[in-house]
Design a protein around this motif. Structure first.
Motif, PDB file in Angstrom:
ATOM      1  N   GLN A 209      25.691  26.339  30.023  1.00  0.00           N
ATOM      2  CA  GLN A 209      25.375  24.933  30.289  1.00  0.00           C
ATOM      3  C   GLN A 209      25.127  24.711  31.774  1.00  0.00           C
ATOM      4  O   GLN A 209      24.148  24.064  32.172  1.00  0.00           O
ATOM      5  N   LYS A 210      26.001  25.257  32.604  1.00  0.00           N
ATOM      6  CA  LYS A 210      25.866  25.112  34.056  1.00  0.00           C
ATOM      7  C   LYS A 210      24.534  25.677  34.548  1.00  0.00           C
ATOM      8  O   LYS A 210      23.818  25.025  35.328  1.00  0.00           O
TER       9      LYS A 210
ATOM     10  N   GLY B 212      22.935  16.683  31.411  1.00  0.00           N
ATOM     11  CA  GLY B 212      22.777  17.330  32.705  1.00  0.00           C
ATOM     12  C   GLY B 212      21.329  17.439  33.138  1.00  0.00           C
ATOM     13  O   GLY B 212      21.028  17.468  34.333  1.00  0.00           O
TER      14      GLY B 212
ATOM     15  N   TRP C  14      33.504  23.031  36.935  1.00  0.00           N
ATOM     16  CA  TRP C  14      32.345  22.370  36.335  1.00  0.00           C
ATOM     17  C   TRP C  14      32.773  21.908  34.950  1.00  0.00           C
ATOM     18  O   TRP C  14      32.950  22.693  34.032  1.00  0.00           O
TER      19      TRP C  14
ATOM     20  N   ASN D  10      29.382  17.681  33.227  1.00  0.00           N
ATOM     21  CA  ASN D  10      28.485  18.104  34.312  1.00  0.00           C
ATOM     22  C   ASN D  10      28.910  17.616  35.694  1.00  0.00           C
ATOM     23  O   ASN D  10      28.175  17.803  36.668  1.00  0.00           O
ATOM     24  N   TRP D  11      30.092  17.022  35.793  1.00  0.00           N
ATOM     25  CA  TRP D  11      30.671  16.712  37.094  1.00  0.00           C
ATOM     26  C   TRP D  11      31.641  17.823  37.477  1.00  0.00           C
ATOM     27  O   TRP D  11      32.251  18.452  36.605  1.00  0.00           O
TER      28      TRP D  11
ATOM     29  N   TRP E 146      25.636  17.464  25.928  1.00  0.00           N
ATOM     30  CA  TRP E 146      26.009  17.371  27.342  1.00  0.00           C
ATOM     31  C   TRP E 146      25.033  18.137  28.233  1.00  0.00           C
ATOM     32  O   TRP E 146      24.815  17.764  29.393  1.00  0.00           O
ATOM     33  N   THR E 147      24.424  19.196  27.715  1.00  0.00           N
ATOM     34  CA  THR E 147      23.402  19.891  28.497  1.00  0.00           C
ATOM     35  C   THR E 147      22.183  18.992  28.676  1.00  0.00           C
ATOM     36  O   THR E 147      21.578  18.943  29.759  1.00  0.00           O
TER      37      THR E 147
ATOM     38  N   VAL F 271      21.479  23.556  33.418  1.00  0.00           N
ATOM     39  CA  VAL F 271      21.385  22.313  34.190  1.00  0.00           C
ATOM     40  C   VAL F 271      20.866  22.592  35.598  1.00  0.00           C
ATOM     41  O   VAL F 271      20.022  21.857  36.122  1.00  0.00           O
TER      42      VAL F 271
ATOM     43  N   LYS G 248      22.905  19.262  41.602  1.00  0.00           N
ATOM     44  CA  LYS G 248      21.559  19.303  41.050  1.00  0.00           C
ATOM     45  C   LYS G 248      20.787  20.423  41.735  1.00  0.00           C
ATOM     46  O   LYS G 248      21.305  21.102  42.623  1.00  0.00           O
TER      47      LYS G 248
ATOM     48  N   LYS H   7      28.314  16.259  41.608  1.00  0.00           N
ATOM     49  CA  LYS H   7      27.319  16.722  40.642  1.00  0.00           C
ATOM     50  C   LYS H   7      26.284  17.542  41.403  1.00  0.00           C
ATOM     51  O   LYS H   7      25.617  17.038  42.318  1.00  0.00           O
TER      52      LYS H   7
END
Length: 743
Positions: free
Chosen positions: A452-453, A501, A190, A194-195, A497-498, A456, A208, A206
């Protein structure tokens, strides 16, 4: 008087927080006398650890070993620090690789119950797998990829017993992956953007909350076993096939594979083992007089260390396992006028080396506790069966050294420092998105990426205002005093970047961040502005123009990279302005040149070349181009002219103008089916691996692409089928002499 007292208190306060950072020794170990032919005796974990050499102050701790784990190849942690371990239980169980393709491999779930850093509990999370090679923990599921497949599967444990009981395919590709199992995809990381990226395949994913988005990329680097990223999401690739310990790290992968000369310092490709390494593919030419490896060959599982519980000097260093050399390289990443250059951290020595012939490090990882983890497959044979066949250099060495006897083991270690205590286990699963935000500023990159992961994946839009506030200004005067070792700029990068996402790329905020005091934030803002450039929103180019005179070369380079996404002439004009200023700058000029091409990609050139051909041929050539990029480009190069190593020689022969390529299609098909050994045009390139595991159509497609690039006709799958029939029962590689006789 009160004011005076306050003044003195403030001075004391500032003095307290201005303490100097502790100095740690970087003294390297004294090397043992090299044993040319060391025994391949199996050692217990405790015995094997006595054979490890590390710099002063560093030590190795055992995290897990057999029988808890067996043939480990990759590890990953969930948000609570539980460790998933992918095992290739059928890998090279004898010199012939008998039974390799049985679907009996496992993924284990390991848990440290008492917090001492050593795993206490092992559960088979998934069984009956075909050599699992990629694992990615999400929130309450594990994404898995198996060998010979492009598919991604989601596994969930719905009843909390540590065993997956729900399985769902989240990505399907009807094509099956063939060929050598070493030369297939790895990674599944990751990224900051976010890709989720892998090696080999020019696609990214990605994840979701309720779907998986797939995006195709034509120009990203290839790579083999191992993929890692730095704080800005720039990824580092490696390729054992082309003996390349590190590449693709000059820019984010989405902009293509750029590898300027000098990115590896002089002598960087020379490893320094402390034991003789006779079992090397390529034979004695790969060995020094003392029988040690003279060039990286088995590079795998590299890691940019981003932990907080080793000496600060290790942060951002690239650690490269070399399983053939039984060592781990520590590389310093230095930026020289915008170009990243790798240097060995030690003079003719390695960060970690062992005299145990069964020490096979295949992956390094930054742990949640801030330590550096090492996955040791601990086995005799490390090369896949295509390189151990009858007639190969390796086979008699393996039999003589009895390396085929050491199987079914495996260890996971963590490297710590005697003066620094590792951190406690994380506890992120189950936290609300608002509770996870604090970890975007954590000292440990594992925490920042994991937080972050998870934010998102939760897709909680209520945290957007708080993230925007952090991105705007997270560094008050007193925050700076109280958190002098906190990286506020990196926290702002993570917040931006969050937000991306979560689907919130705010143009007003992005424009504000063009003027952020931290150049890394400005770089992130430029990348995020690509959303508006792609949408044709020309007004943002006026704001970007100001960055053409930025004092930081990374900012200027990012501007040059990002402008390729605008079709407007204003973007071209700005690129030309940059070219007038930086036309002589090695790194920036490359970005400018590539961006000025805009739609002029290699794929477009190929399409133009085949425009007059039949539909079937067109389809075959384009498929062959994709196959070539995934498997052949590592050695033969993007231009089909061979990849050069540091001394200027080629890893593999050029395919442009080759009489084999332009000649008899049956001979060419046989070369791909069974491989090739021996001299080619007076030079020995070693072994070209056989590709018979791929379908006739797959081979025909590759050959069609290569031949069309030589202005020759394509190859039909029936022609490959006939060549396969003629070679039926053959196990040995071809030589050119034999092929000439068998025409």
């Amino acid at each position: 008087m009160i004011l005076k007292r306050f003044y003195y208190l403030l001075l004391i306060f500032l003095g307290f927080f201005n303490c100097k950072q502790k100095a740690y020794s970087e003294k390297i170990y004294e090397k043992p006398e090299i044993i040319r032919e060391a025994p391949s005796t199996f050692h217990s974990p405790e015995e094997s650890m006595k054979t490890f050499y590390l710099p002063e102050g560093y030590k190795v701790e055992l995290v897990a070993s057999e029988p808890m784990i067996d043939e480990p190849v990759a590890i990953a942690w969930d948000g609570n620090g539980r460790m998933f371990v992918a095992e290739m239980n059928t890998y090279m169980q004898d010199v012939d690789g008998t039974g390799t393709n049985r679907s009996i491999s496992k993924i284990k779930l390991l848990e440290d119950l008492d917090g001492d850093g050593k795993m206490d509990k092992s559960t088979v999370f998934i069984d009956s797998l075909m050599l699992p090679r990629m694992i990615l923990p999400l929130e309450n599921e594990l994404i898995v990829n198996e060998t010979y497949s492009y598919d991604l599967w989601s596994y969930k444990d719905t009843d909390g017993d540590g065993v997956a009981d729900k399985k769902e395919r989240v990505y399907y590709n009807e094509n099956r992956r063939g060929g050598n199992l070493e030369h297939q995809q790895s990674g599944l990381i990751w990224n900051l953007d976010n890709w989720v990226y892998t090696t080999y395949n020019p696609i990214r994913f990605k994840f979701k909350k309720d779907k998986v988005i797939v995006d195709s990329l034509d120009i990203m680097p290839s790579g083999q076993w191992g993929l890692t990223q730095d704080d800005m999401g720039v990824m580092y690739y490696s390729a054992a096939g082309s003996e390349n310990p590190a590449y693709g790290f000059q820019q984010p992968a989405v902009y293509g594979d750029y590898n300027p000369k000098g990115r590896l310092s002089e002598g960087f490709v020379e490893p320094w083992p402390i034991v003789g390494t006779p079992d090397v593919q390529g034979g004695t030419k790969k060995l020094r007089e003392d029988n040690t490896l003279n060039h990286f060959t088995g590079v795998a599982g590299q890691e940019i260390f981003r932990g907080h519980k080793l000496p600060p000097s290790t942060y951002g260093d690239l650690f490269i396992p070399e399983p053939v050399g039984r060592l781990i390289r520590r590389a310093k990443v230095k930026v020289e006028d915008g170009k990243k250059v790798l240097y060995n951290a030690y003079d003719k020595a390695e960060f970690m080396a062992s005299t145990d012939l069964n020490f096979r490090p295949v992956q390094a990882k930054t742990g949640p506790d801030g330590a550096l983890y090492i996955v040791d497959m601990y086995r005799g044979i490390i090369q896949e069966g295509n390189w151990t066949r009858k007639g190969s250099f390796l086979r008699p060495v393996i039999i003589r050294k009895e390396l085929d006897k050491n199987i079914g083991k495996g260890r996971i270690y963590r490297i710590v420092h005697e003066d620094i205590k590792p951190d406690v286990k994380p506890n992120l699963i189950g936290k609300k998105a608002s509770e996870l935000i604090q970890y975007l500023g954590h000292k440990n990159g594992w925490y920042r990426n994991t937080a972050q992961k998870l934010i998102v994946l939760k897709d909680d839009q209520t945290v957007v205002p708080e993230l925007q506030a952090i991105a705007r200004d997270n560094e008050s005067f007193f925050d700076g005093l109280l958190n002098r070792d906190k990286d506020f700029g990196l926290e702002r990068v993570g917040a931006l970047w969050t937000l991306e996402g979560l689907g919130d790329v705010n143009k007003v905020l992005i424009k504000e961040k063009f003027a952020d005091k931290d150049p890394r934030v400005r770089v992130a803002a430029i990348r995020l502005s690509e959303n508006f450039l792609k949408a044709g929103e020309v007004d943002i180019i006026s704001d970007l123009e100001k960055l053409a005179s930025d004092s930081d070369i990374d900012v200027v380079n990012q501007l040059a990279l990002s402008l390729r996404y605008s079709k407007d002439k204003k973007a071209t004009e700005l690129l030309n302005i940059l070219n007038s200023k930086y036309g002589d700058h090695e790194i920036v000029s490359h970005a400018i040149t590539e961006s000025l091409k805009k739609d002029d990609s290699q794929l477009e050139k190929i399409k133009e070349r085949i425009s007059g051909m039949g539909v079937g041929t067109k389809k075959s050539v384009l498929a062959g181009y994709d196959n070539y990029k995934q498997l052949c480009i590592t050695c033969h190069g993007a231009d089909l002219k061979g990849v050069a190593i540091e001394d200027g020689s080629l890893i593999a022969p050029t395919l442009i103008g080759s009489p084999r390529v332009k000649g008899d299609k049956a001979v060419l098909s046989k070369i791909l089916l069974n491989g090739l050994i021996g001299p080619i045009d007076g030079k020995d390139y070693g072994i070209m691996m056989p590709l018979h595991m791929n379908s006739d159509q797959w081979i025909a497609d590759v050959l069609s692409y290569v031949r069309v690039m030589n202005d020759e006709g394509g190859v039909h799958r029936n022609e490959v089928a006939r060549a396969r029939k003629q070679s039926e029962g053959r196990e040995d590689y071809w030589t050119l002499e034999e092929l000439e006789k068998n025409k």
